[in-house]
Design a protein around this motif. Structure first.
Motif, PDB file in Angstrom:
ATOM      1  N   ASN A 157       4.561 -38.581 -15.609  1.00 36.41           N
ATOM      2  CA  ASN A 157       5.390 -37.505 -15.048  1.00 36.41           C
ATOM      3  C   ASN A 157       5.094 -37.217 -13.582  1.00 36.41           C
ATOM      4  O   ASN A 157       5.890 -36.588 -12.904  1.00 36.41           O
ATOM      5  CB  ASN A 157       5.173 -36.229 -15.870  1.00 36.41           C
ATOM      6  N   LEU A 158       3.929 -37.625 -13.093  1.00 41.89           N
ATOM      7  CA  LEU A 158       3.553 -37.301 -11.712  1.00 41.89           C
ATOM      8  C   LEU A 158       3.421 -38.558 -10.873  1.00 41.89           C
ATOM      9  O   LEU A 158       3.025 -39.621 -11.369  1.00 41.89           O
ATOM     10  CB  LEU A 158       2.201 -36.563 -11.678  1.00 41.89           C
ATOM     11  N   SER A 159       3.729 -38.411  -9.575  1.00 37.36           N
ATOM     12  CA  SER A 159       3.543 -39.511  -8.627  1.00 37.36           C
ATOM     13  C   SER A 159       2.708 -39.015  -7.464  1.00 37.36           C
ATOM     14  O   SER A 159       2.704 -37.804  -7.174  1.00 37.36           O
ATOM     15  CB  SER A 159       4.883 -39.984  -8.061  1.00 37.36           C
ATOM     16  N   VAL A 160       2.065 -39.944  -6.810  1.00 35.23           N
ATOM     17  CA  VAL A 160       1.316 -39.599  -5.604  1.00 35.23           C
ATOM     18  C   VAL A 160       2.278 -38.927  -4.625  1.00 35.23           C
ATOM     19  O   VAL A 160       3.406 -39.389  -4.445  1.00 35.23           O
ATOM     20  CB  VAL A 160       0.675 -40.870  -4.995  1.00 35.23           C
ATOM     21  N   GLY A 161       1.843 -37.807  -4.045  1.00 35.57           N
ATOM     22  CA  GLY A 161       2.697 -37.077  -3.093  1.00 35.57           C
ATOM     23  C   GLY A 161       3.387 -35.876  -3.715  1.00 35.57           C
ATOM     24  O   GLY A 161       3.872 -35.009  -2.992  1.00 35.57           O
ATOM     25  N   ASP A 162       3.442 -35.808  -5.058  1.00 31.59           N
ATOM     26  CA  ASP A 162       4.088 -34.647  -5.690  1.00 31.59           C
ATOM     27  C   ASP A 162       3.314 -33.377  -5.364  1.00 31.59           C
ATOM     28  O   ASP A 162       2.076 -33.368  -5.313  1.00 31.59           O
ATOM     29  CB  ASP A 162       4.108 -34.796  -7.226  1.00 31.59           C
ATOM     30  N   ARG A 163       4.081 -32.297  -5.188  1.00 26.59           N
ATOM     31  CA  ARG A 163       3.464 -30.996  -4.953  1.00 26.59           C
ATOM     32  C   ARG A 163       3.423 -30.269  -6.296  1.00 26.59           C
ATOM     33  O   ARG A 163       4.457 -30.157  -6.981  1.00 26.59           O
ATOM     34  CB  ARG A 163       4.364 -30.263  -3.976  1.00 26.59           C
ATOM     35  N   VAL A 164       2.232 -29.770  -6.681  1.00 25.25           N
ATOM     36  CA  VAL A 164       2.098 -29.162  -8.010  1.00 25.25           C
ATOM     37  C   VAL A 164       1.298 -27.860  -7.972  1.00 25.25           C
ATOM     38  O   VAL A 164       0.392 -27.687  -7.159  1.00 25.25           O
ATOM     39  CB  VAL A 164       1.385 -30.123  -9.007  1.00 25.25           C
ATOM     40  N   VAL A 165       1.652 -26.959  -8.911  1.00 21.47           N
ATOM     41  CA  VAL A 165       0.819 -25.792  -9.212  1.00 21.47           C
ATOM     42  C   VAL A 165       0.156 -26.097 -10.554  1.00 21.47           C
ATOM     43  O   VAL A 165       0.812 -26.584 -11.473  1.00 21.47           O
ATOM     44  CB  VAL A 165       1.659 -24.506  -9.356  1.00 21.47           C
ATOM     45  N   VAL A 166      -1.146 -25.812 -10.652  1.00 27.85           N
ATOM     46  CA  VAL A 166      -1.893 -26.195 -11.855  1.00 27.85           C
ATOM     47  C   VAL A 166      -2.254 -24.935 -12.656  1.00 27.85           C
ATOM     48  O   VAL A 166      -2.850 -24.007 -12.103  1.00 27.85           O
ATOM     49  CB  VAL A 166      -3.169 -26.967 -11.453  1.00 27.85           C
ATOM     50  N   PRO A 167      -1.888 -24.897 -13.948  1.00 28.36           N
ATOM     51  CA  PRO A 167      -2.238 -23.728 -14.765  1.00 28.36           C
ATOM     52  C   PRO A 167      -3.744 -23.665 -15.021  1.00 28.36           C
ATOM     53  O   PRO A 167      -4.375 -24.700 -15.227  1.00 28.36           O
ATOM     54  CB  PRO A 167      -1.481 -23.966 -16.081  1.00 28.36           C
ATOM     55  N   PHE A 168      -4.316 -22.427 -15.031  1.00 29.47           N
ATOM     56  CA  PHE A 168      -5.780 -22.344 -15.177  1.00 29.47           C
ATOM     57  C   PHE A 168      -6.293 -22.762 -16.550  1.00 29.47           C
ATOM     58  O   PHE A 168      -7.372 -23.322 -16.644  1.00 29.47           O
ATOM     59  CB  PHE A 168      -6.298 -20.948 -14.778  1.00 29.47           C
ATOM     60  N   PRO A 169      -5.538 -22.556 -17.667  1.00 26.87           N
ATOM     61  CA  PRO A 169      -6.080 -23.036 -18.938  1.00 26.87           C
ATOM     62  C   PRO A 169      -5.894 -24.554 -19.027  1.00 26.87           C
ATOM     63  O   PRO A 169      -4.812 -25.073 -18.731  1.00 26.87           O
ATOM     64  CB  PRO A 169      -5.210 -22.343 -20.003  1.00 26.87           C
ATOM     65  N   ILE A 170      -6.931 -25.253 -19.400  1.00 22.04           N
ATOM     66  CA  ILE A 170      -6.822 -26.698 -19.589  1.00 22.04           C
ATOM     67  C   ILE A 170      -6.387 -26.913 -21.039  1.00 22.04           C
ATOM     68  O   ILE A 170      -7.038 -26.413 -21.959  1.00 22.04           O
ATOM     69  CB  ILE A 170      -8.167 -27.383 -19.270  1.00 22.04           C
ATOM     70  N   ALA A 171      -5.262 -27.585 -21.239  1.00 20.46           N
ATOM     71  CA  ALA A 171      -4.683 -27.649 -22.583  1.00 20.46           C
ATOM     72  C   ALA A 171      -4.097 -29.021 -22.860  1.00 20.46           C
ATOM     73  O   ALA A 171      -3.460 -29.623 -21.982  1.00 20.46           O
ATOM     74  CB  ALA A 171      -3.600 -26.580 -22.729  1.00 20.46           C
ATOM     75  N   CYS A 172      -4.303 -29.484 -24.103  1.00 23.31           N
ATOM     76  CA  CYS A 172      -3.934 -30.861 -24.457  1.00 23.31           C
ATOM     77  C   CYS A 172      -2.450 -31.026 -24.728  1.00 23.31           C
ATOM     78  O   CYS A 172      -1.903 -32.117 -24.632  1.00 23.31           O
ATOM     79  CB  CYS A 172      -4.741 -31.323 -25.667  1.00 23.31           C
ATOM     80  N   GLY A 173      -1.783 -29.931 -25.139  1.00 21.32           N
ATOM     81  CA  GLY A 173      -0.358 -29.998 -25.406  1.00 21.32           C
ATOM     82  C   GLY A 173      -0.006 -30.477 -26.806  1.00 21.32           C
ATOM     83  O   GLY A 173       1.166 -30.475 -27.182  1.00 21.32           O
ATOM     84  N   ALA A 174      -0.998 -30.871 -27.584  1.00 18.32           N
ATOM     85  CA  ALA A 174      -0.668 -31.495 -28.873  1.00 18.32           C
ATOM     86  C   ALA A 174      -1.394 -30.894 -30.072  1.00 18.32           C
ATOM     87  O   ALA A 174      -1.072 -31.207 -31.208  1.00 18.32           O
ATOM     88  CB  ALA A 174      -0.982 -32.986 -28.804  1.00 18.32           C
TER      89      ALA A 174
END
Ligand code: NAD
Ligand code: ZN
Ligand code: ZN
Length: 390
Positions: free
Chosen positions: A75-92
């Motif tokens: 989903n991400l490429s080098v150069g993408d601008r991102v905001v990162v959520p503080f909880p680290i979560a696996c999604g699954a």
């Protein structure tokens, strides 16, 4: 790279440390462009969290540019601008599937330490002690972001960092605090703490339709911001006015329909200390500081909601369970499940419903982090929110 490190009680230092590396296929490396100091960082700074080690990199509110991705981050490429959520979560996991990302079951490798006094473990958090995973934080030039295939929110417009940075934590936190109040038209909501989190709880309550929002704090500049920027209709300075009486007067004797605790440990620092059997220190703090949570419970109208977004640790002493039970109160709590709020709140920002940058009072270089912590902790120079740029 340069990184802001915890070096002991009331001490942080910006040091040269090794650059982060990709460790798992679902990691990305982000070059940080903006990062903030949070009220939660003060709990570490104050020395209330016993699982910090000298040299740990702080910071859980950050955004930046992707500079490297693992093979499992399509989903991400080098150069993408991102905001990162503080909880680290696996999604699954079971929790993530329910949208409860701040209690992800797979992101805290040191779960056992937290389970000792929490029953189960909460998620891992960037820069937030070994009890919560021991992850390096984002008050640094670069940071490793685990589960980057589901966490980071891409910002595709040229909207400035300052308007979207707080999607990483305090905007979703304040909003969730208000959402947990089940606000109906005409409701009165009281918010303890007019720090950055309280400001967004107030703004969230207004967005969700509260007719009146009462802000409670002791710092005039914070109460002014609550009234002029966040949307509070009334303010109470608890250093000058007895809060319970003021709230009764403002609500015809009934009490607010919902009460939000956006104070946390500062209002009840003792709880963390009890958990580690520092009983004497805990008892001293308890008598020295007023307890926002207890006040919120006693003030709330019968059948109303007490929403706790201020962070607590360990055991709660003198919890008024009698008031809770006999007055049909509802308690809602949680570290923010940031992931589920990022996209909808970004849309609200882009539509112009909200500009979260109003909380920023100080902009500093990353190297000035030690002064930033001092100022934020001691509310020097009317400091409310510090943003650092590496
Ligand atoms: P902050 O320290 O700037 O704000 C706390 C405010 O509470 C201060 O303005 C202080 O004057 C006020 N206060 C202290 N005692 C009070 C009392 N008895 N009554 C009323 N006000 C009182 O911090 P912040 O960044 O706004 O964070 C607030 C809390 O939210 C912290 O506990 C932080 O850890 C927590 N937090 C929670 C989450 C979450 O996911 N739930 C996320 C971020 C922050
Ligand atoms: Zn935070
Ligand atoms: Zn999970």
């Amino acid at each position: 790279m340069r990184a802001n490190c915890w070096t002991g009680r009331n001490s942080v230092e910006v040091l040269d440390v090794p650059d982060p590396r990709i460790l798992n296929s679902r990691d990305a490396i982000v070059k940080v462009t903006s990062t903030a100091i949070c009220g939660s960082d003060l709990h570490l700074y104050d020395g209330y969290v016993p699982t910090m080690r000298k040299g740990d990199i702080l910071g859980h509110e950050f955004m930046g540019e992707v500079v490297e991705t693992g093979s499992g981050v399509p989903n991400l490429s080098v150069g993408d601008r991102v905001v990162v959520p503080f909880p680290i979560a696996c999604g699954a996991c079971n929790a993530c599937e329910r949208g409860l990302t701040s209690v992800c079951e797979n992101s805290n490798p040191n779960a056992g330490i937290a389970e000792k006094f929490m029953g189960h473990s909460p998620c891992g958090i960037f820069g937030y002690s070994h009890m919560l995973g021991g992850y390096a934080g984002g008050q640094a030039e670069y940071v490793r972001v685990p589960f980057a295939d589901i966490g980071p929110l891409k910002i595709t417009s040229d909207i400035p960092d300052e308007k979207v940075l707080f999607l990483s934590d305090i905007l979703p936190t304040g909003y969730m605090g208000a959402e947990m109040c089940d606000i109906s038209p005409g409701d009165v909501v009281a918010v303890w703490g007019a720090g950055p989190v309280g400001q967004f709880a107030i703004a969230g309550a207004r967005l969700l339709g509260a007719e009146r929002v009462i802000a409670i704090d002791r710092f005039p500049e914070r109460l002014d911001m609550a009234a002029s920027k966040a949307g509070a209709t009334d303010v109470v300075n608890y250093a000058e006015t007895p809060v319970l009486e003021a709230l009764q007067e403002l609500t015809g004797g009934r009490g607010p329909d919902a009460c939000i605790d956006a104070v946390g440990l500062e209002g009840h620092a003792a709880s963390a200390l009890y958990a580690y059997d520092r009983v004497k220190q805990a008892a001293r703090l308890e008598t020295e500081r007023p307890t926002a949570l207890r006040e919120a419970i006693l003030a709330c109208r019968s059948g109303g909601v007490v929403s706790v977004i201020g962070v607590y640790g360990g055991l709660m002493d003198k919890f008024p369970i009698g008031a809770f039970m006999n007055r049909s109160l509802i308690l809602r709590t949680g570290q923010a499940h940031v992931h589920r709020y990022m996209e909808p709140l970004l849309a609200r920002i882009e539509q112009g419903d909200l500009d979260p940058s109003f909380v920023i009072t100080h902009r500093m270089a990353l190297d000035e982090a030690p002064q930033g912590y001092e100022m934020f902790k001691n509310k020097q120079d009317e400091c409310i929110k510090v943003v650092l740029t590496p």
